[in-house]
Structure formats: C-alpha cells, structure tokens
Design a protein around this motif. Sequence first.
Motif, short mmCIF file in Angstrom:
data_model
loop_
_atom_site.label_atom_id
_atom_site.label_comp_id
_atom_site.label_asym_id
_atom_site.label_seq_id
_atom_site.Cartn_x
_atom_site.Cartn_y
_atom_site.Cartn_z
N PRO A 1 -17.06 -12.93 -8.10
CA PRO A 1 -16.79 -11.97 -8.77
C PRO A 1 -17.63 -10.60 -7.65
N SER A 2 -17.46 -11.40 -6.92
CA SER A 2 -19.02 -10.50 -6.32
C SER A 2 -17.39 -9.45 -4.68
N VAL A 3 -16.44 -9.59 -4.97
CA VAL A 3 -15.58 -9.26 -3.95
C VAL A 3 -14.80 -7.76 -4.74
N GLY A 4 -15.01 -6.94 -4.06
CA GLY A 4 -14.89 -5.30 -4.19
C GLY A 4 -13.35 -5.74 -4.14
N SER A 5 -12.53 -6.09 -2.77
CA SER A 5 -11.34 -5.46 -1.76
C SER A 5 -11.69 -6.62 -0.82
N TYR A 6 -10.17 -6.71 0.19
CA TYR A 6 -9.81 -7.45 0.59
C TYR A 6 -9.65 -6.51 1.68
N ASN A 7 -9.84 -6.99 3.11
CA ASN A 7 -9.37 -6.03 4.90
C ASN A 7 -7.97 -7.83 5.53
N LEU A 8 -7.61 -7.56 6.41
CA LEU A 8 -6.20 -7.94 6.08
C LEU A 8 -6.18 -7.82 7.72
N TYR A 9 -6.38 -8.56 8.63
CA TYR A 9 -6.57 -8.24 10.41
C TYR A 9 -5.53 -8.98 10.75
N CYS A 23 -7.79 -4.66 12.33
CA CYS A 23 -7.56 -3.74 11.15
C CYS A 23 -5.84 -3.50 11.22
N PHE A 24 -5.60 -3.90 9.88
CA PHE A 24 -3.65 -4.20 10.06
C PHE A 24 -3.58 -3.41 8.42
N GLU A 25 -4.39 -3.57 7.37
CA GLU A 25 -4.91 -3.05 5.67
C GLU A 25 -6.00 -2.90 5.62
N SER A 26 -6.66 -2.25 4.74
CA SER A 26 -7.68 -2.62 4.13
C SER A 26 -8.45 -2.16 2.48
N ARG A 27 -9.27 -2.32 2.18
CA ARG A 27 -9.09 -2.44 0.81
C ARG A 27 -7.81 -2.15 -0.33
N ILE A 28 -7.87 -4.08 0.10
CA ILE A 28 -6.75 -4.46 -0.82
C ILE A 28 -7.36 -5.00 -2.10
N ALA A 29 -6.39 -4.32 -2.46
CA ALA A 29 -7.53 -4.80 -4.21
C ALA A 29 -7.10 -5.97 -5.11
N GLY A 30 -5.71 -6.45 -4.34
CA GLY A 30 -5.35 -8.11 -5.31
C GLY A 30 -5.64 -9.30 -4.22
N GLU A 31 -5.14 -10.35 -4.80
CA GLU A 31 -5.74 -11.40 -3.94
C GLU A 31 -3.68 -11.57 -2.80
N THR A 32 -3.03 -11.47 -2.93
CA THR A 32 -2.42 -10.95 -2.55
C THR A 32 -1.92 -9.92 -1.39
N ALA A 68 -18.99 -20.26 17.18
CA ALA A 68 -19.74 -19.16 17.14
C ALA A 68 -19.18 -17.96 15.71
N GLU A 69 -19.81 -17.65 15.72
CA GLU A 69 -18.82 -16.31 14.59
C GLU A 69 -17.89 -15.11 15.62
N ARG A 70 -16.56 -15.55 14.57
CA ARG A 70 -15.50 -14.57 15.69
C ARG A 70 -16.23 -13.21 15.11
N PRO A 71 -16.45 -11.93 16.42
CA PRO A 71 -16.42 -11.21 17.18
C PRO A 71 -15.49 -10.23 15.62
N ASN A 72 -15.96 -9.18 15.28
CA ASN A 72 -15.50 -7.86 14.85
C ASN A 72 -15.39 -6.31 15.00
N PRO A 73 -15.41 -6.17 16.53
CA PRO A 73 -15.63 -4.90 17.58
C PRO A 73 -15.01 -3.85 16.60
N LYS A 74 -14.05 -4.44 15.72
CA LYS A 74 -13.00 -2.86 14.97
C LYS A 74 -12.67 -2.92 14.13
N PRO A 75 -14.09 -2.49 13.20
CA PRO A 75 -14.23 -3.81 12.08
C PRO A 75 -13.16 -2.72 10.59
N CYS A 76 -12.51 -2.95 9.73
CA CYS A 76 -11.60 -2.53 8.88
C CYS A 76 -12.45 -0.81 7.99
N LEU A 77 -12.10 0.33 8.40
CA LEU A 77 -12.52 1.29 7.13
C LEU A 77 -12.45 0.73 5.49
#
Length: 77
Positions: A1-9, A23-32, A68-77
């Motif tokens: 319930p705390s998810v507001g949106s999704y980012n796709l890489y 970053c390929f698509e940011s702030r995707i509202a749905g789950e598909t 190790a955690e995967r790096p994310n040097p250029k996160p979606c905005l």
Amino acid sequence: PSVGSYNLYQGKLSAIVPLFGSCFESRIAGETWSDPGSPAAGNGYFYLVTARNRLDEEGSKGRQSSGAERPNPKPCL
C-alpha cells in the motif's frame, strides 16, 4: 500500500553489468507495462523494476549474485 509508482530500467542483455540498465520509463502508475519496441535480431533486453513510495523515495534495484546491492548511478527522476 505504500507504493506510489514504479520505475522501469532497461538495458541490452550484452551489457547488464555494471549499470544494470538506465531509466526507461518513470512513475508508472499501474502494475503492468508493455514495451512497444523490440530488439534487433540476435539481441535482447532486460528490465529491472523499482518501486517509488508515497514519500517519493526510490527502492533498490536488488542485489547482485555476490550479495552486493546493484548500483543506481542515474536514478529515474
């Protein structure tokens, strides 16, 4: 319930490491989501999804096989 949106890489299978996609698509509202494009013959894409909570904080891209955690040097905005 705390998810507001999704980012796709997305990235090419031949270049998974070291950035694990850009970053390929940011702030995707749905789950598909569907990628309208397709890779050239002999190539392929990979995708990583991160969740962005309602405080606008982005989660992790997950962990590498080393743990190790995967790096994310250029996160979606």
